[in-house]
Design a protein around this motif. Structure first.
Motif, short mmCIF file in Angstrom:
data_model
loop_
_atom_site.label_atom_id
_atom_site.label_comp_id
_atom_site.label_asym_id
_atom_site.label_seq_id
_atom_site.Cartn_x
_atom_site.Cartn_y
_atom_site.Cartn_z
N LEU A 287 0.84 -1.20 0.00
CA LEU A 287 0.00 0.00 0.00
C LEU A 287 0.88 1.25 0.00
CD1 LEU A 287 -2.74 -1.19 2.51
CD2 LEU A 287 -2.90 -1.07 0.02
N ASN A 288 1.74 1.34 -1.01
CA ASN A 288 2.68 2.45 -1.04
C ASN A 288 2.10 3.67 -1.74
OD1 ASN A 288 2.95 1.95 -3.78
ND2 ASN A 288 4.88 0.87 -3.58
N GLN A 289 2.91 4.66 -1.94
CA GLN A 289 2.45 6.00 -2.32
C GLN A 289 1.56 6.02 -3.55
OE1 GLN A 289 5.69 8.76 -2.90
NE2 GLN A 289 4.40 10.29 -3.88
N HIS A 290 2.03 5.45 -4.66
CA HIS A 290 1.29 5.57 -5.91
C HIS A 290 0.06 4.68 -5.95
CE1 HIS A 290 4.15 8.30 -7.63
NE2 HIS A 290 5.14 7.47 -7.35
N ALA A 291 0.05 3.63 -5.14
CA ALA A 291 -1.12 2.76 -5.07
C ALA A 291 -2.18 3.29 -4.11
CB ALA A 291 -0.70 1.35 -4.65
N THR A 292 -1.88 4.37 -3.42
CA THR A 292 -2.82 4.92 -2.44
C THR A 292 -3.07 6.41 -2.66
OG1 THR A 292 -1.02 5.37 -0.87
CG2 THR A 292 -2.14 3.24 -0.68
N PHE A 293 -2.70 6.91 -3.85
CA PHE A 293 -2.94 8.31 -4.18
C PHE A 293 -2.33 9.22 -3.11
CE2 PHE A 293 -5.99 5.67 -6.26
CZ PHE A 293 -6.12 6.21 -7.53
N ASN A 294 -1.03 9.01 -2.90
CA ASN A 294 -0.26 9.78 -1.92
C ASN A 294 -0.77 9.59 -0.50
OD1 ASN A 294 1.55 10.80 -3.81
ND2 ASN A 294 0.28 12.59 -4.24
N TYR A 295 -1.05 8.34 -0.16
CA TYR A 295 -1.46 7.98 1.20
C TYR A 295 -2.69 8.76 1.66
CZ TYR A 295 3.24 5.97 1.22
OH TYR A 295 4.38 5.26 0.90
N ARG A 296 -3.71 8.79 0.85
CA ARG A 296 -4.95 9.48 1.22
C ARG A 296 -5.47 8.94 2.54
NH1 ARG A 296 -8.15 12.14 -2.88
NH2 ARG A 296 -9.94 11.72 -1.54
N GLN A 297 -5.76 9.83 3.45
CA GLN A 297 -6.23 9.40 4.77
C GLN A 297 -7.64 8.83 4.70
OE1 GLN A 297 -5.66 12.47 7.70
NE2 GLN A 297 -3.49 12.72 7.21
N ASP A 298 -8.41 9.23 3.69
CA ASP A 298 -9.79 8.75 3.59
C ASP A 298 -9.94 7.56 2.64
OD1 ASP A 298 -9.35 9.97 1.17
OD2 ASP A 298 -11.15 11.21 1.20
N LEU A 299 -8.82 6.96 2.22
CA LEU A 299 -8.88 5.94 1.18
C LEU A 299 -9.75 4.75 1.59
CD1 LEU A 299 -7.71 5.30 -1.65
CD2 LEU A 299 -5.92 3.98 -0.49
N PHE A 300 -9.65 4.34 2.84
CA PHE A 300 -10.40 3.17 3.29
C PHE A 300 -11.59 3.53 4.17
CE2 PHE A 300 -6.32 1.34 2.11
CZ PHE A 300 -6.73 0.22 1.40
N ASP A 301 -12.00 4.79 4.16
CA ASP A 301 -13.17 5.19 4.93
C ASP A 301 -14.40 4.42 4.45
OD1 ASP A 301 -11.61 6.96 6.26
OD2 ASP A 301 -12.58 8.78 5.52
N GLY A 302 -15.14 3.84 5.41
CA GLY A 302 -16.33 3.08 5.06
C GLY A 302 -16.04 1.71 4.49
N LYS A 303 -14.77 1.27 4.51
CA LYS A 303 -14.40 -0.02 3.97
C LYS A 303 -13.73 -0.87 5.06
CE LYS A 303 -13.27 2.14 -0.47
NZ LYS A 303 -14.62 2.03 -1.02
N LEU A 304 -13.87 -2.17 4.91
CA LEU A 304 -13.17 -3.11 5.79
C LEU A 304 -11.89 -3.54 5.07
CD1 LEU A 304 -13.77 -4.72 8.52
CD2 LEU A 304 -14.30 -6.64 7.00
N LEU A 305 -10.76 -3.36 5.71
CA LEU A 305 -9.47 -3.70 5.10
C LEU A 305 -8.94 -5.00 5.69
CD1 LEU A 305 -6.92 -3.20 3.42
CD2 LEU A 305 -6.10 -1.68 5.25
N ILE A 306 -8.75 -5.97 4.81
CA ILE A 306 -8.11 -7.24 5.18
C ILE A 306 -6.77 -7.29 4.44
CG2 ILE A 306 -8.27 -9.77 5.12
CD1 ILE A 306 -11.34 -9.41 4.90
N HIS A 307 -5.69 -7.48 5.17
CA HIS A 307 -4.36 -7.39 4.57
C HIS A 307 -3.59 -8.68 4.79
CE1 HIS A 307 -0.71 -4.48 3.80
NE2 HIS A 307 -0.77 -5.49 2.95
N VAL A 308 -3.16 -9.30 3.70
CA VAL A 308 -2.32 -10.50 3.73
C VAL A 308 -0.92 -10.10 3.31
CG1 VAL A 308 -1.94 -12.81 2.77
CG2 VAL A 308 -4.28 -11.98 3.16
N ASN A 309 0.06 -10.35 4.16
CA ASN A 309 1.43 -9.98 3.82
C ASN A 309 2.41 -10.87 4.57
OD1 ASN A 309 4.03 -8.19 3.60
ND2 ASN A 309 2.52 -7.23 2.24
N ILE A 310 3.59 -11.05 3.98
CA ILE A 310 4.61 -11.89 4.59
C ILE A 310 5.37 -11.16 5.68
CG2 ILE A 310 6.51 -11.28 3.02
CD1 ILE A 310 7.17 -14.29 2.87
N SER A 311 5.21 -9.83 5.75
CA SER A 311 5.96 -9.02 6.70
C SER A 311 5.02 -8.30 7.67
CB SER A 311 6.81 -7.98 5.96
OG SER A 311 7.42 -7.09 6.86
N GLU A 312 5.26 -8.49 8.94
CA GLU A 312 4.48 -7.82 9.98
C GLU A 312 4.58 -6.30 9.87
OE1 GLU A 312 2.19 -7.41 13.49
OE2 GLU A 312 2.72 -9.31 12.52
#
Length: 574
Positions: A287-312
């Motif tokens: 979820l880096n800069q260009h994939a999040t439109f410069n880390y928009r704070q409201d990007l996931f507002d109203g959404k449930l985020l489930i994140h699968v990653n190999i790194s804590e």
């Protein structure tokens, strides 16, 4: 064994088949040990930075350890860009560099980097650009240190490691007597079954209730080979698939559920699906800069985020997931799909708008090649097993938007570290690792000018990479940034040589093309020749890459930008 002979033997034990490095006194023993190896192909580069990028390319899709080396001092310091790229892009890479004699520490001897007596501190610098850096203290420690370093490179999220070899350990009479095999024994990162059950229940409830779920896949999913499992998941449960630029092709981009790239230079179909989603399942991305439109704070507002990653670490950055699953992507997605199977019955076909309408037509107002048309032509002609690498620059936006990557193909951009020329050179390492695949680099003229001289390395070693230069004689992205930020531009235009003539002078094939028809003829010839080839494509300066600062679309993004300017804001949407 001598110390460098021992290191080469250890590399052979773990399957390394190529070594990329620069010549130097402190690396002389390693060069000779590689000369006598029957398993490792040594490639001496014109510049050590290129060697570090080639090691990244070698590791990119092969699953093998990338290896690069350099002499002490300036040669070693030239490795930093590639090691930083390996860190940001998750490549297992080992760098070995020389180190001035320790008996003269602090005296300022040639290439000294002890940090004493006013000398640079290479131990601190390599520690800052790798997962771990070692200073070999005794010949007897060689196999222990090498084994720890290699296993560290592969553990968890892969990354770079480094070993200093002091010159005094290479002197006559210093031997490694405790010779043994080096073992690569890294436990896979598997998902917690209880957490899988918890997340599967959340997803099952959302599907049954008709809530909109999307999958957002990144390079971690590609790297782990999760594609077949993601395809099964989205088809069985009718979940639209979005990808980052580096996730392109995890499932064929012409698949009806593949809605394109979700990024600031991505597809409106992907933005729309994300905007309407209630649940976002992120797999193998940071979820880096260009994939999040410069880390928009409201990007996931109203959404449930489930994140699968190999790194804590990825769970504690800009976006805190509602549900996190620590795991390599492939076993995680397989486990989630299996758990969902028993919880969800038949699912109606998803109603989605594919992205093909966006990428079919290009408005072309000049006689020169439009970069979008160039990208489309590359995509049409790229072989079924092809790898397309995009370097840093405006050409990346064109390639990411207009090339449909099919299953069996791969697409990769320079990651969040973002070095120019990383893939201009990395392509050579990739081709060495996977010689049966077609390797094509889309690069700007600025990127190619930084390190195109490694073409001579490709010619010398008969490594048939194809470089396609988007040639408009300017730093396009920097110019656009200047214009949007300062309302003027400067120092972004330059003159280029005839890159095709340069290529021929180096012994490669070179083509200068000014129309799409000429490009397609040249590209077909390059694909058929099996020779290193440079195609200098003269593109128009008047085309602007597709871009929006908002996932709500280009118009909404422009309005936000204007409003922010009027408020005197910081350019980040809050």
């Amino acid at each position: 064994m001598k110390i460098y002979e021992a290191i080469v033997a250890g590399l052979e034990d773990v399957g390394v088949e190529a070594a990329f490095g620069g010549a130097g006194e402190n690396a002389a023993g390693l060069m000779l040990a590689l000369k006598h190896s029957r398993r490792i192909r040594p490639i001496i580069t014109r510049h050590e930075q290129a060697a570090s990028f080639m090691a990244c390319g070698y590791a990119m899709y092969s699953g093998k350890l990338g290896f690069c080396f350099a002499t002490a001092g300036p040669g070693a310091f030239n490795l930093f860009s590639g090691l930083a790229m390996a860190m940001s892009d998750s490549y297992p890479v080992l760098a070995v560099s020389g180190y001035a004699p320790r008996k003269w520490q602090g005296w300022g001897s040639l290439n000294e980097t002890s940090g004493l007596g006013g000398t640079p501190d290479s131990q601190a610098m390599f520690a800052a650009t790798t997962k771990k850096s070692f200073l070999l203290d005794s010949a007897a420690d060689t196999f222990d240190v090498l084994e720890e370093a290699i296993n560290t490179a592969f553990e968890g999220r892969p990354g770079p490691v480094h070993i200093h070899v002091p010159l005094d350990l290479t002197e006559r009479g210093v031997e490694v007597e405790n010779v043994r095999s080096v073992r690569l024994d890294v436990a896979p990162v598997l998902p917690d079954p209880a957490r899988v059950e918890e997340i599967a229940s959340v997803l099952a409830n959302a599907i049954r209730e008709g809530r909109r779920v999307v999958v957002l896949a990144g390079f971690g999913a590609v790297r782990s080979g999760a594609g077949p499992h993601i395809k099964r998941l989205i088809e069985r449960f009718q979940i639209p698939l979005l990808t980052t630029l580096d996730g392109k092709g995890i499932v064929s981009e012409t698949h009806p559920l593949a809605l394109g790239v979700f990024s600031d230079s991505g597809h409106a179909s992907a933005w729309k699906a994300f905007r309407e989603a209630d649940v976002v399942l992120c797999v193998g991305n940071s979820l880096n800069q260009h994939a999040t439109f410069n880390y928009r704070q409201d990007l996931f507002d109203g959404k449930l985020l489930i994140h699968v990653n190999i790194s804590e670490i990825e769970f504690h950055k800009a976006y805190k997931p509602d549900h996190a699953l620590l795991s390599d992507a492939r076993p995680a997605v397989a486990a989630l799909a299996e758990a969902l199977e028993g919880k969800v019955g038949e699912v109606p076909a998803a109603d989605v708008a594919a992205k093909d309408y966006e990428t079919r037509h290009i408005l072309h107002l000049t006689g020169e090649i439009h970069p979008g048309e160039l990208a489309q032509a590359i995509g049409r002609l790229l072989p079924a097993d092809g790898v397309l690498l995009a370097d840093a620059g405006a050409h990346l936006a064109w390639l990411g938007y207009y090339v449909d990557v099919e299953e069996g193909q791969n697409f990769r951009k320079a990651g969040s570290f973002g070095p120019m020329a990383g893939h201009v050179n990395g392509a050579i390492g990739l081709k060495v690792a996977q010689p049966d695949r077609t390797v094509v680099v889309g690069c700007g003229d600025g990127c190619y000018s930084l390190s195109g001289f490694e073409l001579m390395t490709a010619v010398e070693h008969d490594i048939p990479v194809i470089w396609i230069i988007f040639d408009d004689q300017e730093f396009k992205l920097i110019k656009l940034y200047q214009l949007s930020t300062y309302l003027e531009s400067g120092l972004v235009e330059f003159q280029n040589p005839d890159f095709a003539a340069y290529a021929r002078a180096c012994g490669a094939d070179g083509y200068l093309v000014e129309t799409i028809e000429e490009f397609e003829d040249a590209f077909r010839a390059a694909l058929a020749s099996g020779r290193p080839t440079v195609i200098d494509a003269r593109i128009t300066r008047w085309a602007i890459p597709h871009y929006s600062p908002s996932p709500d679309g280009v118009i909404a993004g422009l309005v936000e930008t204007i409003e922010d300017r009027l408020r005197g804001g910081d350019g980040v949407r809050h």
